[in-house]
Design a protein around this motif. Structure first.
Motif, short mmCIF file in Angstrom:
data_model
loop_
_atom_site.label_atom_id
_atom_site.label_comp_id
_atom_site.label_asym_id
_atom_site.label_seq_id
_atom_site.Cartn_x
_atom_site.Cartn_y
_atom_site.Cartn_z
N LEU A 172 4.87 13.49 -10.41
CA LEU A 172 5.44 12.99 -9.15
C LEU A 172 6.89 13.39 -8.98
N ASP A 173 7.58 13.63 -10.08
CA ASP A 173 8.97 14.11 -10.05
C ASP A 173 9.88 13.15 -9.26
N GLY A 220 0.78 -1.23 0.00
CA GLY A 220 0.00 0.00 0.00
C GLY A 220 0.81 1.28 0.00
N SER A 221 2.15 1.16 -0.09
CA SER A 221 3.00 2.36 -0.06
C SER A 221 3.10 3.05 -1.40
N GLY A 222 2.57 2.42 -2.46
CA GLY A 222 2.65 3.02 -3.79
C GLY A 222 3.88 2.60 -4.56
N ARG A 223 4.47 1.46 -4.22
CA ARG A 223 5.73 1.05 -4.86
C ARG A 223 5.54 0.78 -6.36
N VAL A 235 15.77 6.01 -0.48
CA VAL A 235 14.46 5.80 0.13
C VAL A 235 13.55 6.88 -0.45
N VAL A 236 12.51 6.47 -1.12
CA VAL A 236 11.54 7.40 -1.69
C VAL A 236 10.40 7.55 -0.70
N ALA A 237 10.28 8.73 -0.13
CA ALA A 237 9.20 9.03 0.82
C ALA A 237 7.98 9.45 0.02
N ASN A 238 7.01 8.58 -0.04
CA ASN A 238 5.85 8.80 -0.92
C ASN A 238 4.71 9.50 -0.18
N ALA A 286 8.27 4.14 0.93
CA ALA A 286 7.49 4.09 2.17
C ALA A 286 6.86 5.45 2.41
N GLU A 287 5.72 5.45 3.09
CA GLU A 287 5.11 6.70 3.53
C GLU A 287 5.75 7.11 4.85
#
Length: 391
Positions: free
Chosen positions: A293-294, A11-14, A239-242, A212-213
């Protein structure tokens, strides 16, 4: 080829960010393939295409691929039946038709590994973006090639294949049938395929990108992921903070979540290279939303230090060799070490790995271990019976 393995909590949008990463890299001029096994085709929905068992063009310089695990499963089991035909006939077994075969649990993972190997061998792409399953399944998937190869080597040691010509004679002398040649040939082929996948995962141009959110649940997931990846010797580049909320929102209700995200991001930046991705206020769909989203693309300039397990020679000082194993986030009470012949069984929390000892350490006995600042240091004392003696 550079490979980016993308995973994160469920559910993090990966999957959406895997699509956005691939689209950004393609827009930068990199021939890119994005790979997934998600049966709901979330990747295709994000890109605005329908993915399938062959790569399809999703944008200029970008192809998307969703291999069919059912097809691979049917082909593999049919081929196995053909190779074992003699044994099946002796048993009076009835053959299974391809039309009646349905994939068993694990078929998706095996299909993804096979596709990963095929994509790595392709010369059509410069970048491979892989949409992995959620974190727990992803870590198990990345461990699968090494574990399966270890099982094969134990059950069917390659050195026994050298006695093929003597097998009928040995069988009569022993009074028991020896494994048929097709079994060794199948095991050897599987070993080669698994070794090729393992080489892709361990390649210096392969990195794991975590999504991850920012929040307590995301922090817990990253902590567990860091430990699991380190135990496997895998490297994280970003780490992509979504879904980061806007700081200057006029909505006072968002003040609490925004403050929590800000605190989490500060903590993450102390350990990782963090790239925040803003919340669009809607589920991203299509190329315009993915571009908005960049997200970073290939990012070849991101420095990723190799994750090494060095051995330090302290025989002259303390009479030991020290093996340094980075285990960020490990807890002393959840660590366990077992020496088993030429292997070391390392358990860290819920993660476990059986690793072969470096050649020098095989001639030593374990003299102790310590965990300090996220690094496990294991001391080995030379065994007088095995260590070369100076004259």
């Amino acid at each position: 080829m550079r490979t980016i393995l993308i995973t994160g909590p469920g559910g993090s949008g990966r999957t959406t960010l895997a699509a956005a990463t691939a689209l950004t890299a393609a827009a930068e001029g990199t021939n890119t393939l994005v790979l997934t096994t998600d049966r709901t085709d979330t990747l295709g929905a994000a890109l605005g295409v329908r993915t399938g068992p062959a790569p399809v063009e999703a944008a200029p310089r970008l192809a998307a691929w969703r291999p069919d695990p059912a097809q691979d499963f049917r082909e593999d089991l049919t081929a196995l039946q053909d190779r074992a035909s003699t044994a099946l006939d002796l048993l009076g077994a009835s053959r299974l038709d391809p039309e009646e075969l349905n994939p068993l649990p694990g078929a998706d993972e095996l299909a993804l590994l096979r596709a990963l190997r095929a994509a790595a061998l392709s010369e059509s792409y410069d970048l491979l973006v892989v949409d992995l399953p959620p974190l727990p399944q992803a870590l198990a998937l990345l461990a699968l090639p090494e574990e399966l190869r270890r099982y094969l080597r134990r059950l069917l040691p390659p050195e026994r294949q050298a006695a093929r010509a003597l097998r009928p004679v040995l069988g009569r002398l022993a009074g028991v049938p020896l494994p048929a040649e097709w079994l060794y040939e199948t095991a050897a082929r599987w070993d080669l395929e698994l070794a090729a996948v393992e080489a892709v995962v361990a390649d210096r141009d392969t990195v794991v990108r975590l999504v991850a959110e920012p929040g307590p649940a995301g922090s817990d997931a990253l902590r567990a992921a860091g430990l699991g990846l380190a135990l496997r010797g895998l490297r994280t580049d970003l780490v992509v903070a979504n879904r980061v909320l806007p700081e200057a929102s006029p909505d006072t209700w968002l003040a609490g979540p925004v403050a929590q995200q800000r605190k989490t991001l500060e903590e993450w930046r102390e350990k990782y290279d963090v790239r925040p991705v803003a919340h669009l206020g809607r589920d991203p769909r299509g190329a315009d939303d993915l571009t908005a989203l960049d997200v970073p693309g290939a990012d070849r300039d991101i420095p990723v230090a190799p994750l090494e397990w060095p051995v330090t020679d302290r025989i002259g000082e303390d009479g030991v060799l020290v093996w340094h194993i980075p285990l960020p986030g490990a807890i002393r009470d959840e660590l366990d070490l077992v020496r088993r012949g030429g292997e070391l069984v390392v358990t860290a929390g819920r993660f476990r790995r059986v690793v072969p000892l470096p050649s020098a350490l095989r001639r030593c006995t374990v003299a102790g271990a310590a965990l300090r600042d996220g690094e496990l240091s294991i001391r080995f004392a030379p065994d007088p019976k095995l260590w070369p003696q100076s004259r």
